[in-house]
Design an enzyme around this catalytic site. Structure first.
Site, PDB file in Angstrom:
ATOM      1  N   ASP A 112       0.813  -1.217   0.000  1.00  0.00           N
ATOM      2  CA  ASP A 112       0.000   0.000   0.000  1.00  0.00           C
ATOM      3  C   ASP A 112       0.850   1.272   0.000  1.00  0.00           C
ATOM      4  O   ASP A 112       2.012   1.264   0.377  1.00  0.00           O
ATOM      5  CB  ASP A 112      -0.873   0.043   1.265  1.00  0.00           C
ATOM      6  CG  ASP A 112      -2.006  -0.972   1.215  1.00  0.00           C
ATOM      7  OD1 ASP A 112      -2.023  -1.801   0.282  1.00  0.00           O
ATOM      8  OD2 ASP A 112      -2.857  -0.926   2.113  1.00  0.00           O
ATOM      9  N   ASP A 113       0.177   2.346  -0.393  1.00  0.00           N
ATOM     10  CA  ASP A 113       0.643   3.732  -0.221  1.00  0.00           C
ATOM     11  C   ASP A 113       1.678   4.207  -1.242  1.00  0.00           C
ATOM     12  O   ASP A 113       2.183   5.320  -1.123  1.00  0.00           O
ATOM     13  CB  ASP A 113       1.193   3.987   1.201  1.00  0.00           C
ATOM     14  CG  ASP A 113       0.116   3.815   2.275  1.00  0.00           C
ATOM     15  OD1 ASP A 113      -1.036   3.495   1.915  1.00  0.00           O
ATOM     16  OD2 ASP A 113       0.437   3.993   3.464  1.00  0.00           O
ATOM     17  N   HIS A 163      -6.412   3.061  -3.699  1.00  0.00           N
ATOM     18  CA  HIS A 163      -6.254   3.316  -2.255  1.00  0.00           C
ATOM     19  C   HIS A 163      -6.628   4.765  -1.927  1.00  0.00           C
ATOM     20  O   HIS A 163      -6.112   5.332  -0.968  1.00  0.00           O
ATOM     21  CB  HIS A 163      -4.810   3.006  -1.857  1.00  0.00           C
ATOM     22  CG  HIS A 163      -4.591   2.779  -0.387  1.00  0.00           C
ATOM     23  ND1 HIS A 163      -5.497   2.141   0.433  1.00  0.00           N
ATOM     24  CD2 HIS A 163      -3.546   3.107   0.427  1.00  0.00           C
ATOM     25  CE1 HIS A 163      -5.013   2.087   1.670  1.00  0.00           C
ATOM     26  NE2 HIS A 163      -3.839   2.680   1.689  1.00  0.00           N
ATOM     27  N   HIS A 167      -5.902   9.475   1.105  1.00  0.00           N
ATOM     28  CA  HIS A 167      -5.712   8.623   2.287  1.00  0.00           C
ATOM     29  C   HIS A 167      -6.347   9.213   3.547  1.00  0.00           C
ATOM     30  O   HIS A 167      -5.690   9.354   4.595  1.00  0.00           O
ATOM     31  CB  HIS A 167      -4.205   8.404   2.496  1.00  0.00           C
ATOM     32  CG  HIS A 167      -3.860   7.084   3.125  1.00  0.00           C
ATOM     33  ND1 HIS A 167      -3.722   6.917   4.485  1.00  0.00           N
ATOM     34  CD2 HIS A 167      -3.624   5.859   2.589  1.00  0.00           C
ATOM     35  CE1 HIS A 167      -3.401   5.653   4.748  1.00  0.00           C
ATOM     36  NE2 HIS A 167      -3.343   4.993   3.612  1.00  0.00           N
ATOM     37  N   HIS A 256       3.718  -2.435   3.014  1.00  0.00           N
ATOM     38  CA  HIS A 256       3.742  -1.077   2.452  1.00  0.00           C
ATOM     39  C   HIS A 256       5.019  -0.829   1.659  1.00  0.00           C
ATOM     40  O   HIS A 256       6.108  -1.161   2.121  1.00  0.00           O
ATOM     41  CB  HIS A 256       3.642  -0.043   3.576  1.00  0.00           C
ATOM     42  CG  HIS A 256       2.294   0.009   4.207  1.00  0.00           C
ATOM     43  ND1 HIS A 256       1.885  -0.900   5.148  1.00  0.00           N
ATOM     44  CD2 HIS A 256       1.245   0.841   4.000  1.00  0.00           C
ATOM     45  CE1 HIS A 256       0.642  -0.629   5.507  1.00  0.00           C
ATOM     46  NE2 HIS A 256       0.226   0.424   4.828  1.00  0.00           N
TER      47      HIS A 256
END
Ligand SMILES: [Zn+2]
Length: 316
Positions: A112-113, A163, A167, A256
């Site tokens: 993620d991210d 995503h 955020h 991540h």
């Protein structure tokens, strides 16, 4: 001294060459094409017998059919590479894992991210070296800053998910939720040519409006069954243990590649992968995980649908 006369004349050599080439084509190439057309299989006869019973025109037709088939398959592969779809059962649903058993030890790593400088590419290098595929949940504003890194992710054959744009953890009205998800989806398409129906809510928060919007648009909401629990203070050893202690067939692992210093993750990753390989796991993208689940279900080995487990502690 008399000059030696060539034993073969030029025309003889030419004739021999033509004959040899014809033999190669008729003996090797055409039977192969016929085999690819499935005719030999269907007739149960040897390629030579099938070939002899067909005119050249018919053989050419079969050859063309073989080509068309190959092109269509290539097209499907290409479409799959850029289209991260969800099987009907999971459209508009949330999953933490799928029900597979020890006969199908598959697990999905998710990152993620990103896309994020340095770490995303280090993760890609490790995945390439290990010859495995994973799924990357992109943040829209990070994609805007580093589209070239996302393109490398796609070129390497990994799957993408959405995503959100920025955020958010807090509650957002529906129109903001729509922007967060749709703008990210549009940018993913613009920069990578990919469509994805996979969504991961920031922080795993399911109640702030973002998730509801994603479900209403038939995204599959991918939570996780293993959390590496990366934090500022965690060592790579701790991440390894966190993943390995919770790994299971059909599981989804949360990691991540962006959003901060991911040195510990990059250090832990090869150890995690090697240990899971030792345990007999293969690594799949999320779309592949659903495919496996479908196959498993159809072969009546799977028990049920998803196995909802509580949201693990920690944030992503
Ligand atoms: Zn996140």
């Amino acid at each position: 001294m008399d000059e030696l006369k060539p034993f073969f004349s030029k025309s003889m050599v030419l004739m021999a060459a033509i004959a040899a080439i014809s033999t190669i084509i008729m003996g090797t190439f055409l039977p192969t094409l016929i085999l690819s057309g499935g005719i030999v299989e269907a007739s149960g006869k040897s390629p030579e017998i099938v070939l002899a019973s067909l005119g050249v025109q018919e053989a050419m037709k079969i050859r063309l059919e073989g080509f068309t088939k190959a092109i269509a398959q290539k097209q499907t592969d290409k479409e799959n590479q850029f289209n991260f779809a969800v099987t009907p059962e999971f459209q508009g649903n949330t999953l933490y894992e799928v029900a597979l058993d020890d006969s199908e030890k598959a697990i999905a790593l998710t990152f993620d991210d990103g896309p994020w400088p340095i770490y995303t590419e280090q993760v890609l290098d490790i995945l390439k070296e290990q010859d495995i595929k994973a799924t990357f949940f992109l943040i829209g504003q990070h994609l805007k800053n580093h589209p070239e890194i996302a393109q490398k992710v796609v070129e390497a054959g990994h799957a993408l998910g959405n995503h959100t744009w920025s955020h958010q953890y807090h509650n957002v009205p529906r129109e903001i939720a729509a922007q967060e998800i749709e703008n990210t989806a549009a940018l993913i398409y613009e920069k990578t040519g990919c469509n994805t129906k996979w969504f991961r809510p920031p922080g795993g928060v399911l109640t702030n409006g973002l998730n509801d919007y994603a479900l209403s648009q038939n995204y599959a909401v991918a939570m996780w069954s293993s959390d590496a629990r990366e934090s500022f203070f965690s060592s790579s050893g701790a991440l390894v243990n966190n993943v390995l202690n919770s790994a299971k067939p059909g599981g989804i692992v949360l990691l991540h590649d962006g959003g901060g210093d991911r040195t510990a993750t990059v250090q832990a990753l090869p150890i995690i992968i090697n240990e899971l390989k030792q345990r007999g796991y293969k690594f799949v993208t999320l779309p592949e995980l659903l495919e496996l689940y479908e196959q498993h279900k159809q072969s009546s080995l799977a028990e049920n649908t998803t196995n909802p487990t509580p949201v693990p502690d920690g944030i992503d």
